[in-house]
Design a protein around this motif. Structure first.
Motif, short mmCIF file in Angstrom:
data_model
loop_
_atom_site.label_atom_id
_atom_site.label_comp_id
_atom_site.label_asym_id
_atom_site.label_seq_id
_atom_site.Cartn_x
_atom_site.Cartn_y
_atom_site.Cartn_z
N PRO A 176 0.82 -1.23 0.00
CA PRO A 176 0.00 0.00 0.00
C PRO A 176 0.85 1.28 0.00
N PHE A 177 1.99 1.24 0.70
CA PHE A 177 2.85 2.43 0.74
C PHE A 177 3.54 2.66 -0.61
N ALA A 179 4.95 9.43 2.11
CA ALA A 179 5.16 8.16 1.41
C ALA A 179 6.62 7.99 1.01
N ALA A 207 0.14 13.73 0.58
CA ALA A 207 0.75 12.69 1.42
C ALA A 207 2.06 12.19 0.81
N HIS A 208 2.38 12.68 -0.37
CA HIS A 208 3.57 12.14 -1.05
C HIS A 208 4.83 12.28 -0.21
N LEU A 241 1.45 6.56 -6.82
CA LEU A 241 0.23 7.28 -7.21
C LEU A 241 0.35 8.77 -6.97
N THR A 242 1.06 9.15 -5.90
CA THR A 242 1.16 10.57 -5.56
C THR A 242 2.44 11.21 -6.10
N ARG A 281 1.50 11.73 -11.43
CA ARG A 281 0.32 12.59 -11.42
C ARG A 281 0.15 13.25 -12.79
N PHE A 313 -5.26 14.61 -0.95
CA PHE A 313 -4.39 13.58 -0.37
C PHE A 313 -3.11 13.38 -1.18
N GLN A 314 -3.02 14.03 -2.32
CA GLN A 314 -1.75 13.97 -3.07
C GLN A 314 -0.61 14.54 -2.22
N LEU A 326 2.28 1.76 -3.45
CA LEU A 326 1.22 2.24 -4.32
C LEU A 326 0.99 3.73 -4.08
N LEU A 327 0.95 4.11 -2.81
CA LEU A 327 0.74 5.52 -2.46
C LEU A 327 1.89 6.38 -2.99
#
Ligand code: FES
Length: 268
Positions: free
Chosen positions: A100-101, A153, A149-150, A107-108, A113, A146-147, A103-104
């Motif tokens: 999950p991390f 991450a 959060a990069h 994704l971010t 992006r 929530f982007q 992926l985060l």
């Protein structure tokens, strides 16, 4: 033929152009290739992550990065360097602690992006091509806020890169001692590329040299920032290269594990 229209809130007129875009080059090619590339990679990775087999080569201690760290109770004991403590279930990947991390992180990522905003959301698909959406709220509200959060991450990704490095070190010990094969080279190339991608992150660059008023007073951070800045110019390339090295490493380990091929050994 063009007429003029008044800018919203402004006085200077601008050309009112009825055509969707005046670009005549193949501006659609980059978004199209991005859709094809990302869809293919995500499909492959999803299938592999849920296969829950063919992720480990016991003879040479090769572990695919898609299963690292292997912390499920279903993991082979020798592959579980960090213990086995999450439930063994068909819908829970063996590396569910870290995936999950990762992926985060991807994704971010600033580059991804841009890539998926342009290719999947067409927002906008290219410079001087209209947005595919009527409204635009940027990344200032849910869910895109929530982007941000990069930056967090990034720290998780750095720890996971350390784990991948450990996997590559462990794989140098096969059988009775030191061993070296093509699999080791593939694992190391993947790890080096993962570090290059992680360190080239924009957040990493900010951590290295952001908010400093005088570089001369922080020579170590300045040198690191200079190094990261050079990598940062290649961030897009590294983003794609690491997708390739991850898939190649996983496929090689899977092919060995199934018995499709034998590892080319140089030592041991
Ligand atoms: Fe791409 Fe941080 S900006 S990984």
């Amino acid at each position: 033929m063009t007429t003029t229209a008044t800018r919203p809130g402004g006085t200077r007129p601008r050309a009112a152009i009825s055509a969707k875009t005046l670009r005549t080059d193949r501006w659609w090619l980059a978004p199209l290739l991005t859709v094809i590339g990302l869809t293919a990679w995500v499909t492959y990775a999803t299938v592999r992550v849920f296969m829950q087999s063919d992720y480990w080569v016991a003879k040479y201690h090769y572990l695919t990065p898609f299963y690292s760290p292997c912390v499920s109770k279903g993991c082979v004991e020798e592959a579980a360097e960090f213990g086995r403590f999450i439930p063994d279930h068909p819908l829970i990947p063996y590396a569910a602690l870290t995936l999950p991390f990762l992926l985060l992180f991807r994704l971010t990522c600033y580059y991804y992006r841009k890539a998926y905003y342009r290719s999947f959301w067409m927002s906008p698909p290219a410079c001087a091509v209209p947005d595919g959406h009527k409204t635009y709220s940027g990344e200032t509200r849910f869910p895109l806020i929530f982007q941000n959060a990069h930056r967090y991450a990034f720290f998780a990704a750095a720890i996971i890169s350390l784990i991948n490095t450990w996997d590559a070190v462990v794989a140098m010990h096969s059988g009775d001692g030191f061993g070296l094969g093509l699999g080791n080279l593939i694992l190391w190339i993947n790890v080096i590329m993962l570090w290059a991608y992680t360190l080239s992150c924009h957040s990493c660059r900010h951590i290295a040299g952001g908010r400093l008023k005088h570089f001369s007073k922080h020579p170590v951070r300045y040198r690191f920032w200079t190094f990261v800045s050079k990598l940062n110019t290649r961030h897009m390339g590294l983003a794609w290269i690491t997708l390739a090295t991850l898939a190649i490493t996983d496929f090689y380990v899977m092919a060995l594990s199934i018995g499709w091929i034998s590892d080319l050994r140089f030592v041991g």
